[in-house]
Design an enzyme around this catalytic site. Structure first.
Site, PDB file in Angstrom:
ATOM      1  N   PRO A  20       0.827  -1.214   0.000  1.00 49.60           N
ATOM      2  CA  PRO A  20       0.000   0.000   0.000  1.00 49.60           C
ATOM      3  C   PRO A  20       0.867   1.273   0.000  1.00 49.60           C
ATOM      4  O   PRO A  20       0.409   2.335  -0.373  1.00 49.60           O
ATOM      5  CB  PRO A  20      -0.797  -0.109   1.302  1.00 49.60           C
ATOM      6  CG  PRO A  20      -0.678  -1.516   1.731  1.00 49.60           C
ATOM      7  CD  PRO A  20       0.604  -2.046   1.167  1.00 49.60           C
ATOM      8  N   GLU A  37       2.279  -7.321   8.332  1.00 51.33           N
ATOM      9  CA  GLU A  37       2.535  -5.876   8.196  1.00 51.33           C
ATOM     10  C   GLU A  37       3.558  -5.600   7.096  1.00 51.33           C
ATOM     11  O   GLU A  37       4.047  -4.482   6.961  1.00 51.33           O
ATOM     12  CB  GLU A  37       3.049  -5.326   9.542  1.00 51.33           C
ATOM     13  CG  GLU A  37       2.044  -5.419  10.675  1.00 51.33           C
ATOM     14  CD  GLU A  37       0.734  -4.743  10.330  1.00 51.33           C
ATOM     15  OE1 GLU A  37      -0.325  -5.373  10.501  1.00 51.33           O
ATOM     16  OE2 GLU A  37       0.769  -3.581   9.856  1.00 51.33           O
ATOM     17  N   ARG A  77      -1.439  -9.039 -20.755  1.00 57.85           N
ATOM     18  CA  ARG A  77      -2.330  -8.745 -21.882  1.00 57.85           C
ATOM     19  C   ARG A  77      -1.655  -7.820 -22.899  1.00 57.85           C
ATOM     20  O   ARG A  77      -2.107  -7.707 -24.034  1.00 57.85           O
ATOM     21  CB  ARG A  77      -3.649  -8.155 -21.427  1.00 57.85           C
ATOM     22  CG  ARG A  77      -3.555  -6.778 -20.819  1.00 57.85           C
ATOM     23  CD  ARG A  77      -4.887  -6.327 -20.256  1.00 57.85           C
ATOM     24  NE  ARG A  77      -5.872  -6.103 -21.293  1.00 57.85           N
ATOM     25  CZ  ARG A  77      -5.952  -4.969 -22.008  1.00 57.85           C
ATOM     26  NH1 ARG A  77      -5.082  -3.998 -21.807  1.00 57.85           N
ATOM     27  NH2 ARG A  77      -6.881  -4.816 -22.924  1.00 57.85           N
ATOM     28  N   ASP A  96      -6.910   0.827 -25.236  1.00 59.62           N
ATOM     29  CA  ASP A  96      -7.368   0.703 -23.839  1.00 59.62           C
ATOM     30  C   ASP A  96      -7.741   2.052 -23.244  1.00 59.62           C
ATOM     31  O   ASP A  96      -7.229   3.082 -23.696  1.00 59.62           O
ATOM     32  CB  ASP A  96      -6.170   0.226 -22.982  1.00 59.62           C
ATOM     33  CG  ASP A  96      -6.051  -1.272 -22.988  1.00 59.62           C
ATOM     34  OD1 ASP A  96      -7.041  -1.945 -23.291  1.00 59.62           O
ATOM     35  OD2 ASP A  96      -4.961  -1.745 -22.706  1.00 59.62           O
TER      36      ASP A  96
HETATM   37  O1  LIG Z   1      -3.024  -3.377  -0.451  1.00 56.30           O
HETATM   38  B1  LIG Z   1      -1.904  -4.003  -0.967  1.00 56.30           B
HETATM   39  O2  LIG Z   1      -1.611  -3.869  -2.321  1.00 56.30           O
HETATM   40  C1  LIG Z   1      -1.010  -4.879  -0.077  1.00 56.30           C
HETATM   41  C2  LIG Z   1       0.175  -5.391  -0.606  1.00 56.30           C
HETATM   42  C3  LIG Z   1       0.987  -6.187   0.196  1.00 56.30           C
HETATM   43  C4  LIG Z   1       0.612  -6.435   1.527  1.00 56.30           C
HETATM   44  C5  LIG Z   1       1.221  -7.174   2.566  1.00 56.30           C
HETATM   45  C6  LIG Z   1       0.378  -7.074   3.655  1.00 56.30           C
HETATM   46  N1  LIG Z   1      -0.685  -6.302   3.331  1.00 56.30           N
HETATM   47  C7  LIG Z   1      -0.568  -5.900   2.038  1.00 56.30           C
HETATM   48  C8  LIG Z   1      -1.405  -5.104   1.242  1.00 56.30           C
END
Ligand SMILES: OB(O)c1ccc2cc[nH]c2c1
Length: 236
Positions: A82, A109, A151, A166
């Site tokens: 994230p 985490e 793709r 696209d």
């Molecule tokens: O929202 B995500 O793209 C995402 C990616 C990797 C991990 C690893 C633990 N939570 C995650 C969330």
């Protein structure tokens, strides 16, 4: 790909991507991270330094896994998180030009930062986010990223024009699409699309694309190069 849930990535062997694999357009290998553990519990995580909720994925296990998986032809390491930079169609195109991509699927985490810092000594590391929301792990993000990238590979889509046209390929959102019947539940297909006048049809489609982008993603319009909109576009 490396994950503690390899079966999460099984959908990549279905449908279009599965056919691309069987046609030899790409190779896909999924590794279970626990193969690099040596304890009876196959531990892949531990408590975070500095305290706080949740667990962090251990550097030793990931380090050994990436030493093995990154060995061989040069690869680019993609780590969904994230906290990553946005994954976009432009980045999908960039990835599609790479000979080899390795995906590290985090959980808990996340992965101890030193794993990524160590890998960056040898390969390009891309920490990418598929959106401003938080999943439980990287696997779903990898499914999305791999589909967007594969793709674009030559020969994967039946009609190469599809990828070229696209959403986002011209920086705009695609407009509405229609097929038979001509009228469905009292809703008719726009006449222009049945006119056979392709100049008019192209103009109408461009206008609907500009309208939709303006309404839903004005940020994309702002980001367009100065010369991207012609006089007719600006007249809309
Ligand atoms: O929202 B995500 O793209 C995402 C990616 C990797 C991990 C690893 C633990 N939570 C995650 C969330």
């Amino acid at each position: 790909m490396v994950s503690i849930f390899p079966s999460y990535l099984a959908p990549l062997r279905e449908a279009l991507l599965g056919r691309a694999i069987s046609r030899g357009l790409l190779e896909l290998t999924v590794h279970d991270l626990r193969a690099w553990t040596h304890d009876v519990h196959q531990a892949v995580d531990d408590s975070p330094y500095g305290g706080g909720p949740g667990m962090v994925m251990r550097p030793q296990v990931w380090g050994d896994a990436l030493d093995d998986v990154l060995a061989g032809p040069p690869a680019r390491l993609v780590v969904p998180t994230p906290a990553g930079r946005p994954f976009t169609q432009a980045l999908a195109r960039e990835f599609s030009a790479e000979e080899r991509l390795v995906f590290a699927c985090g959980r808990y985490e996340g992965i101890d930062q030193r794993v990524l810092d160590d890998a960056a000594r040898r390969v390009t590391v891309d920490e990418v986010s598929i959106g401003d929301y938080v999943l439980v792990g990287g696997e779903v993000a990898v499914l999305a990223i791999v589909e967007a990238v594969v793709r674009l590979l030559p020969g994967v889509l039946g009609n190469p024009r599809s990828a070229a046209e696209d959403s986002f390929s011209d920086g705009l959102l695609e407009g509405p699409a229609y097929t038979r019947p001509e009228v469905w539940r009292g809703l008719a297909v726009p006449d222009v699309l049945r006119s056979g006048n392709h100049a008019l049809i192209d103009r109408w489609r461009r206008d609907r694309s500009l309208e939709r982008t303006h309404r839903r993603r004005p940020d994309l319009l702002e980001a367009l190069p100065a010369d991207a909109l012609d006089r007719a576009d600006r007249a809309l």
